[in-house]
Scaffold this motif. Sequence first.
Motif, PDB file in Angstrom:
ATOM      1  N   VAL A  41       0.846  -1.200   0.000  1.00  0.00           N
ATOM      2  CA  VAL A  41       0.000   0.000   0.000  1.00  0.00           C
ATOM      3  C   VAL A  41       0.877   1.244   0.000  1.00  0.00           C
ATOM      4  CG1 VAL A  41      -1.900  -1.161   1.176  1.00  0.00           C
ATOM      5  CG2 VAL A  41      -0.215   0.075   2.527  1.00  0.00           C
ATOM      6  N   LEU A  42       0.301   2.335  -0.551  1.00  0.00           N
ATOM      7  CA  LEU A  42       0.956   3.644  -0.586  1.00  0.00           C
ATOM      8  C   LEU A  42       2.214   3.655  -1.443  1.00  0.00           C
ATOM      9  CD1 LEU A  42       0.421   4.840   3.101  1.00  0.00           C
ATOM     10  CD2 LEU A  42      -0.800   5.580   1.048  1.00  0.00           C
ATOM     11  N   GLY A  43       2.113   2.983  -2.584  1.00  0.00           N
ATOM     12  CA  GLY A  43       3.151   3.099  -3.593  1.00  0.00           C
ATOM     13  C   GLY A  43       2.702   4.073  -4.677  1.00  0.00           C
ATOM     14  N   VAL A  70       8.159  -1.943   5.720  1.00  0.00           N
ATOM     15  CA  VAL A  70       7.936  -0.627   5.118  1.00  0.00           C
ATOM     16  C   VAL A  70       8.811  -0.502   3.878  1.00  0.00           C
ATOM     17  CG1 VAL A  70       7.181   0.522   7.229  1.00  0.00           C
ATOM     18  CG2 VAL A  70       9.628   0.437   6.679  1.00  0.00           C
ATOM     19  N   VAL A  71       8.423   0.409   3.001  1.00  0.00           N
ATOM     20  CA  VAL A  71       9.093   0.593   1.717  1.00  0.00           C
ATOM     21  C   VAL A  71       9.343   2.080   1.518  1.00  0.00           C
ATOM     22  CG1 VAL A  71       8.980   0.132  -0.765  1.00  0.00           C
ATOM     23  CG2 VAL A  71       7.742  -1.364   0.842  1.00  0.00           C
ATOM     24  N   LEU A  87      14.095  -0.899   0.077  1.00  0.00           N
ATOM     25  CA  LEU A  87      14.405   0.255  -0.756  1.00  0.00           C
ATOM     26  C   LEU A  87      13.495   0.232  -1.976  1.00  0.00           C
ATOM     27  CD1 LEU A  87      18.301  -0.187  -0.718  1.00  0.00           C
ATOM     28  CD2 LEU A  87      16.894   1.135   0.892  1.00  0.00           C
ATOM     29  N   TYR A  88      13.217   1.405  -2.531  1.00  0.00           N
ATOM     30  CA  TYR A  88      12.315   1.509  -3.676  1.00  0.00           C
ATOM     31  C   TYR A  88      12.998   2.366  -4.735  1.00  0.00           C
ATOM     32  CZ  TYR A  88       7.771   2.471  -6.043  1.00  0.00           C
ATOM     33  OH  TYR A  88       6.730   2.591  -6.941  1.00  0.00           O
ATOM     34  N   GLY A 122      15.543  -5.700   1.326  1.00  0.00           N
ATOM     35  CA  GLY A 122      15.216  -5.907  -0.077  1.00  0.00           C
ATOM     36  C   GLY A 122      15.079  -4.608  -0.837  1.00  0.00           C
ATOM     37  N   LEU A 123      14.766  -4.746  -2.123  1.00  0.00           N
ATOM     38  CA  LEU A 123      14.592  -3.584  -3.003  1.00  0.00           C
ATOM     39  C   LEU A 123      13.525  -3.889  -4.038  1.00  0.00           C
ATOM     40  CD1 LEU A 123      17.165  -1.258  -4.605  1.00  0.00           C
ATOM     41  CD2 LEU A 123      15.759  -2.629  -6.145  1.00  0.00           C
TER      42      LEU A 123
END
Length: 315
Positions: free
Chosen positions: A49-51, A108-109, A140-141, A167-168
């Motif tokens: 969510v919230l991307g 979280v992202v 990470l994004y 992760g990414l």
Amino acid sequence: MKTGTLPSPLRGIIPPLVTPLLDNDTLDVEGLERLIEHILAGGAHGLFVLGTTGEAPNLSYNLRHELVQRTCAQVAGRVPVLVGITDTAVSESLRLAQTAAEAGAAAVVSAPPYYYTPSQAELVTYYNYVADRVTLPLFLYNMPSHTKVSFEPATVKALSEHKNIVGLKDSSGNSVYFQMLCNIMRDQPDFSLLVGPEEITAEVVLMGGHGGVNGGANIFPHLYVELYEAAQNQNFEQISILQQQVLDISSRLYTVSKCGTSYLKGVKAALSALGICNDFLAEPHQRFQGAEKEKIKSHLAEIKSNMQRANSVSL
């Protein structure tokens, strides 16, 4: 409160949830509930969510926190919920991360703070700062088209040394870049590498990636799960059939207009046509109307017909 366990590494299809809205500051709560159940019924391995697909930068802070709380409550630990905390103010990112932890999210992202462009050294300092202060694992994004900066592979490698960075998600659409990530991270198999653009999900899974954060899985979750599984099993005949369906969706639903949000408008219009949720977009963007909406309905019907025909042939 139940928290979805975060596998190490996280694998599979983790759809980036659209944010169903009634207006600029009101969630379509019933639509959100239907959408979550629709995606989970399709076998998704998690929710994000919230991307970008969730219109996060255009939502009020109150709405962001409400969405996280409602989503986690609805999912109730059935799959991991990942929460985007990207913001230009680190204090707001940390505040949303706290809400995510309290609500039962699994991770979280964060994409780099946008507007000003940070250096690679500043990215390392920033993400170590955030990772030291959040209680949930951090992804990470990489979204260079929106943030004006890309995580260099060496930066990802350096940040992966932090025990809380796990992760990414890469939305660059650059397969060579993703292959470089797979190569540099080959000695850390628990570090999850996920891809955004659905058109290359099978490709990156075959090269060692762990899955996809694919917007089309809001509409047809089972299709993307099947594609991921086919790639995992190196079933090239099945990949070919399913990849054509994914490209059919991409070329028909995401290109109805020439604006930068055509993809998002297409996904929301398709979900509305299926009776799942409202297609309102947060300002300044506007939903499809008239001829564009009718075109989406027509294309959606053709896509579903083509999918049924392909499935009957493959049986």
